[in-house]
Enzyme design. Sequence first.
Site, PDB file in Angstrom:
ATOM      1  N   GLY A   1      37.865  33.888  38.615  1.00  0.00           N
ATOM      2  CA  GLY A   1      37.475  34.502  38.224  1.00  0.00           C
ATOM      3  C   GLY A   1      36.496  35.245  38.140  1.00  0.00           C
ATOM      4  CE  LYS A   2      34.141  30.901  33.971  1.00  0.00           C
ATOM      5  NZ  LYS A   2      35.127  31.070  34.912  1.00  0.00           N
TER       6      LYS A   2
ATOM      7  N   PRO B   1      38.791  29.605  32.013  1.00  0.00           N
ATOM      8  CG  PRO B   1      40.797  28.464  32.473  1.00  0.00           C
ATOM      9  CD  PRO B   1      40.265  29.921  31.970  1.00  0.00           C
ATOM     10  N   PRO B   2      37.482  27.128  35.284  1.00  0.00           N
ATOM     11  CG  PRO B   2      36.970  25.313  35.762  1.00  0.00           C
ATOM     12  CD  PRO B   2      37.479  25.912  34.687  1.00  0.00           C
ATOM     13  N   GLY B   3      37.351  28.328  38.174  1.00  0.00           N
ATOM     14  CA  GLY B   3      37.744  29.360  39.140  1.00  0.00           C
ATOM     15  C   GLY B   3      39.323  30.187  39.353  1.00  0.00           C
TER      16      GLY B   3
ATOM     17  CG  ASP C   1      52.204  21.993  16.936  1.00  0.00           C
ATOM     18  OD1 ASP C   1      51.631  23.559  17.248  1.00  0.00           O
ATOM     19  OD2 ASP C   1      53.499  22.157  17.895  1.00  0.00           O
TER      20      ASP C   1
ATOM     21  CG  HIS D   1      56.388  22.877  22.134  1.00  0.00           C
ATOM     22  ND1 HIS D   1      56.305  21.882  21.030  1.00  0.00           N
ATOM     23  CD2 HIS D   1      55.164  23.304  20.807  1.00  0.00           C
ATOM     24  CE1 HIS D   1      55.377  21.617  20.247  1.00  0.00           C
ATOM     25  NE2 HIS D   1      54.809  23.064  20.377  1.00  0.00           N
ATOM     26  CD  GLU D   2      53.737  27.586  22.485  1.00  0.00           C
ATOM     27  OE1 GLU D   2      53.776  28.193  21.887  1.00  0.00           O
ATOM     28  OE2 GLU D   2      52.802  26.877  22.810  1.00  0.00           O
TER      29      GLU D   2
HETATM   30  P1  ADP Z   1      34.295  31.272  38.225  1.00  0.00           P
HETATM   31  O1  ADP Z   1      33.609  31.912  38.231  1.00  0.00           O
HETATM   32  O2  ADP Z   1      35.595  31.955  37.820  1.00  0.00           O
HETATM   33  O3  ADP Z   1      35.043  29.530  38.308  1.00  0.00           O
HETATM   34  P2  ADP Z   1      35.154  32.206  40.628  1.00  0.00           P
HETATM   35  O4  ADP Z   1      35.238  33.879  40.312  1.00  0.00           O
HETATM   36  O5  ADP Z   1      33.514  31.499  41.131  1.00  0.00           O
HETATM   37  O6  ADP Z   1      35.817  31.248  39.659  1.00  0.00           O
HETATM   38  O7  ADP Z   1      36.162  32.287  41.788  1.00  0.00           O
HETATM   39  C1  ADP Z   1      36.194  31.846  42.777  1.00  0.00           C
HETATM   40  C2  ADP Z   1      37.088  32.286  43.983  1.00  0.00           C
HETATM   41  O8  ADP Z   1      38.480  32.626  44.172  1.00  0.00           O
HETATM   42  C3  ADP Z   1      36.683  33.525  44.664  1.00  0.00           C
HETATM   43  O9  ADP Z   1      35.304  33.961  45.434  1.00  0.00           O
HETATM   44  C4  ADP Z   1      38.027  34.601  44.951  1.00  0.00           C
HETATM   45  O10 ADP Z   1      37.842  34.106  45.909  1.00  0.00           O
HETATM   46  C5  ADP Z   1      38.884  33.850  44.378  1.00  0.00           C
HETATM   47  N1  ADP Z   1      39.121  34.184  42.679  1.00  0.00           N
HETATM   48  C6  ADP Z   1      39.282  33.315  41.591  1.00  0.00           C
HETATM   49  N2  ADP Z   1      40.130  34.452  40.318  1.00  0.00           N
HETATM   50  C7  ADP Z   1      40.886  36.196  41.622  1.00  0.00           C
HETATM   51  C8  ADP Z   1      41.027  36.822  40.875  1.00  0.00           C
HETATM   52  N3  ADP Z   1      41.503  37.358  39.991  1.00  0.00           N
HETATM   53  N4  ADP Z   1      41.496  37.957  42.072  1.00  0.00           N
HETATM   54  C9  ADP Z   1      41.064  37.364  43.149  1.00  0.00           C
HETATM   55  N5  ADP Z   1      40.324  36.554  43.800  1.00  0.00           N
HETATM   56  C10 ADP Z   1      40.374  35.416  42.539  1.00  0.00           C
HETATM   57 ZN    ZN Z   2      53.297  24.128  19.274  1.00  0.00          ZN
END
Ligand code: ADP
Ligand code: ZN
Length: 638
Positions: free
Chosen positions: A220-221, A216-218, A513, A438-439
């Site tokens: 850390g990808k 999911p977004p955010g 389920d 549930h889980e």
């Molecule tokens: P994605 O690419 O998955 O949408 P981002 O890599 O752009 O997410 O993450 C956005 C910001 O959130 C990063 O710049 C960082 O500051 C913070 N962040 C997200 N995941 C982590 C993590 N595992 N450790 C530290 N900071 C994180």
């Molecule tokens: Zn279930």
Amino acid sequence: MPQKPGGKRRFNFYWIYIILTVVLFALYFTGKDESQREEIDMGQLIELLKNGEVSKIELVNKENAEIYLAADPKAVKYTYQIGSLERFEETVEKVQEENGITDPVYIKNVQHKSWGLDLLFTWILPLLLVIAMWFIFMRGLGRSGMGGGGQIFNIGKSKAQLFDKDNVPVNVTFKDVAGLEEAKVEIMEIVDFLKKPDKYTKLGGKIPKGVLLVGPPGTGKTLLAKSVAGEANVPFFSISGSDFVEMFVGVGASRVRDLFNNAKQKAPCIIFIDEIDAIGRARGKNPINGGNDERESTLNQLLTEMDGFGTNTGVIVLAATNRADILDKALMRAGRFDRQIYVELPDLIGRKEIFEVHMRNLKLGPDVDRDFLAKQTPGFSGADIANVCNEAALMAARKNKDMIGKQDFLDAIDRIIGGLEKKNKIITADEKKVIAFHEAGHATTSWLLRYAHPLVKVTIVPRGKSLGAAWYLPEERQITTKEQLYHEMVATMGGRAAEQVVFGQISTGALSDLEKVTKQAYAMVTYYGLDDVIGNLSYYDSTGQQEYSLTRPYSEKTAELIDKQVSKLAEQAYQEALTILKEHQDGLTQLANKLVEKEVIFGEDLELIFGKRPWDNNNEENTNEQKLEEHHEGQEGA
Ligand code: ADP
Ligand code: ZN
């Protein structure tokens, strides 16, 4: 800052000049023999006719007479502008008759086109017009912030942002990425590849070309991909899938080409494509509007580039997506994005570590407790937590404090939750408890049923659209007995049954389920001949023709019977799950509480509560993670 390395493939104005030159030449040559003609008047023509010097007259478009002489019958010597066609013909005939010309000149009507002019009007002018319009259009686009400062011929260039030593250095390493331990282990290998390619190529090994980061977004990808570049100390090209997509045909493909060309020059390096689903969505899934040709050609170009560059060029493509399931399967084929790394929302420990990373540069008061904060932020992504830290600092500053306190963090969390609630991402404490039970219900029933797959790991950290997920260890079977299928159904019903046993009410959380159970029951009854009443019949059609026929291969009466047996089977499974869970309600509660507390539990935790499974005969190889079966809780119905 838009990068501009290399610049080998460069569009420019020269080709417009070339077109113009060609046009002028064409006009010049087609008009050339006209320049040698001489226009004459009627008197001169009569003179020529009298002398029998004329061999042929052609009437071009009924307005111009072209006169050929006997001395040179191949070329037009004179031309004459005709006033009235009839009078002209009359005159010519009369003159010849009067002068006793035995072999009179024949007047031929021709539709003679001057193809120079024709070319000009039907091809070149429209073309120039189109080019001009394109030009103006792109100007407009450029001005509206489409990069390249309005330089239209940069449209085919990739808009990737480049981080390298001379540009903007990559200043992220693994220590900036908290949690994501499994992902880091997998990605560590890539760093190693980039640092010491010889180590692998020497042995004939192939360096991977593409890795897909799914989550999911955010979570850390981007951060993870960047940290790979930082660790390996190589340049990092960052671009979003949507940057390739433009309304003009061929632009996306051209940008992909440009990106890879630039990257090859900087190799070893990393290309990071965020939101790859913008171009990589499965092709031809949308028959109504015929798909999107431009996106497909962009995707095809990407595939071509990935196939094209050798395994050892040192360019590694990392791509991120929220949903791997909607991507075109061709992307995942060997030699492309054949590795997938899952980057999930952080659990309790992960969140604590992320807080630690982002608190590094903050001035914290003594009352700030990371464990406590991690507990307060279920369902938060890394980005959300980074946001909380920043927001807390701002709040403290607003209050003119010289340290950030616990209350600032709590206020910040409230604020962020407000935003998340709008996006329906936040789980209340009550919901969390329901999900945990549930889980735990699935986990308990599957642990206690002889033929159900034992649980490996279960989490109540939301994943995508699901509220929780469990991983089971399926036995490798080629054929499945009725009992095995039935036990699986009971375990699948275990989730809803636990809700019933504990809370006395059931929820929409069991959507997937129930879908699974229903399909399973139908298959058992109508395909596998596993129902006593329906008997040893299979309505399965391996030829696939039945799909298109409107009639069912059985009578209305049988249809009713099938429905009855299917619901009987499902109900029986549900009742059995209820029985098991009532009997083991203590264990179920312990397990659920542990889940609420830790968010993730493993097979070992179940073993502690329920004891070892007596009939476990899983051999060593079976613990291969690859074979894990994933099970999600649907939320769509909620
Ligand atoms: P994605 O690419 O998955 O949408 P981002 O890599 O752009 O997410 O993450 C956005 C910001 O959130 C990063 O710049 C960082 O500051 C913070 N962040 C997200 N995941 C982590 C993590 N595992 N450790 C530290 N900071 C994180
Ligand atoms: Zn279930």
